[in-house]
Design a protein around this motif. Structure first.
Motif, PDB file in Angstrom:
ATOM      1  N   GLU A  45      39.469  33.813  41.904  1.00 53.27           N
ATOM      2  CA  GLU A  45      38.130  33.951  42.472  1.00 53.27           C
ATOM      3  C   GLU A  45      37.425  32.611  42.576  1.00 53.27           C
ATOM      4  OE1 GLU A  45      36.828  36.715  43.688  1.00 53.27           O
ATOM      5  OE2 GLU A  45      38.667  37.823  43.209  1.00 53.27           O
ATOM      6  N   ARG A  46      37.664  31.725  41.608  1.00 53.53           N
ATOM      7  CA  ARG A  46      37.027  30.400  41.583  1.00 53.53           C
ATOM      8  C   ARG A  46      38.122  29.344  41.447  1.00 53.53           C
ATOM      9  NH1 ARG A  46      31.782  30.648  39.547  1.00 53.53           N
ATOM     10  NH2 ARG A  46      31.744  28.396  39.907  1.00 53.53           N
ATOM     11  N   PRO A  47      38.757  28.934  42.555  1.00 48.70           N
ATOM     12  CA  PRO A  47      39.963  28.099  42.507  1.00 48.70           C
ATOM     13  C   PRO A  47      39.792  26.761  41.792  1.00 48.70           C
ATOM     14  CG  PRO A  47      39.665  29.035  44.695  1.00 48.70           C
ATOM     15  CD  PRO A  47      38.407  29.323  43.933  1.00 48.70           C
ATOM     16  N   HIS A  48      38.581  26.210  41.739  1.00 41.62           N
ATOM     17  CA  HIS A  48      38.376  24.899  41.100  1.00 41.62           C
ATOM     18  C   HIS A  48      37.319  24.984  39.996  1.00 41.62           C
ATOM     19  CE1 HIS A  48      40.938  22.966  44.061  1.00 41.62           C
ATOM     20  NE2 HIS A  48      40.293  23.620  45.008  1.00 41.62           N
ATOM     21  N   LEU A  49      37.321  26.084  39.286  1.00 41.22           N
ATOM     22  CA  LEU A  49      36.351  26.292  38.218  1.00 41.22           C
ATOM     23  C   LEU A  49      36.516  25.226  37.136  1.00 41.22           C
ATOM     24  CD1 LEU A  49      34.166  28.184  37.044  1.00 41.22           C
ATOM     25  CD2 LEU A  49      36.009  29.481  35.960  1.00 41.22           C
ATOM     26  N   GLY A  50      35.411  24.592  36.786  1.00 38.70           N
ATOM     27  CA  GLY A  50      35.437  23.574  35.748  1.00 38.70           C
ATOM     28  C   GLY A  50      36.171  22.304  36.130  1.00 38.70           C
ATOM     29  N   GLY A  51      36.521  22.161  37.394  1.00 45.75           N
ATOM     30  CA  GLY A  51      37.268  20.980  37.814  1.00 45.75           C
ATOM     31  C   GLY A  51      38.770  21.103  37.652  1.00 45.75           C
TER      32      GLY A  51
END
Length: 265
Positions: A45-51
């Motif tokens: 859902e969030r492909p680059h979550l937190g970097g």
């Protein structure tokens, strides 16, 4: 060589519990699959979550499982024995030994951590690498920096647990404080979720706390988030917390051992 012998003895002591080690490997591996599945859904859902990309996030999961026992993220790492010796008064015998109390227990903890890294760290990481696409480095220098970061993380972890154990000089029972310390370590080390995912100010504050040096920094070194100048700053951050907390431990130890009172008499 005195403290090296203590470390070697601790290594052999924990190596005798082979069934417990196998059970620990199994438990870490099962939890690794559970958490990895959760992370896959979250990063879908969030492909680059937190970097992190998904491969880096999965590497973080298995690094946490590899260091769970090594850095004693969920327990005292054997320092409950020190708490019991303080409570019973047997600590008086330890203080008569021609060895420094803190260095003695630090040496024992390093021996324990070495066994746990080899016994309960390598296998889960290998299983994770076979089952998931991990972002493991191919550069030997990165692996060397990771191992150095793990060592510094273990020193910080020991320093924190040693302070908790020393509190037993003033408390009748240090179990409650140990539980609080363990919960704080799980939350602020990144064990539950990488600190980079924490929102706003909470993430910034958590990244400055000593627990971040125990897991978050070594994991970031391994996945390649920290490199170059950032890598140096990360290692300095760990070393600074290790020195500060070990120094604080010596001060507390000095204050505690000026007068030893056996609980109950």
């Amino acid at each position: 060589m005195w403290y090296a012998a203590v470390a070697a003895g601790s290594f052999r002591r924990y190596a005798t519990y082979q069934i417990a080690t196998v059970a620990g490997v199994f438990t870490n591996t099962v939890f690794g699959f559970i958490v990895a599945s959760t992370y896959i859904a979250l990063w879908h859902e969030r492909p680059h979550l937190g970097g992190y990309d998904q491969a880096q996030a999965l590497t973080f999961v298995w690094t946490a499982q590899a260091l769970l026992a090594t850095a004693a993220l969920m327990g005292s790492g054997g320092l409950d024995e020190l708490q019991e010796r303080i409570r019973s008064g047997d600590i008086a015998v330890d203080l008569y030994r021609p060895a420094d109390l803190q260095l003695w227990w630090l040496s024992a903890d390093l021996g324990r951590a070495a066994l746990q890294l080899l016994g309960r760290g390598v296998a889960p990481m290998a299983v994770g690498a076979l089952a998931f696409p991990l972002a493991l480095p191919g550069d030997p220098l990165t692996w060397a920096c990771f191992l150095l970061s793990v060592l510094l993380g273990v020193l910080v972890s020991f320093a924190l647990r040693y302070l908790v154990a020393l509190a037993s000089f003033w408390l009748l029972d240090g179990t409650g404080l140990s539980l609080i310390s363990g919960l704080a370590c799980m939350f602020f080390s990144g064990m539950l979720l990488p600190l980079r995912v924490f929102p706003g100010g909470l993430g910034e504050v958590a990244a400055l706390l000593p627990w971040a040096a125990v897991l978050q920094t070594p994991a970031d070194v391994l996945v390649g988030v920290l490199s170059g100048g950032a890598l140096v700053r990360g290692l300095v951050f760990q070393a600074a917390w290790a020195v500060a907390l070990l120094a604080l431990g010596r001060l507390v130890q000095s204050a505690a051992t000026r007068k030893v009172v056996v609980h109950g008499g």
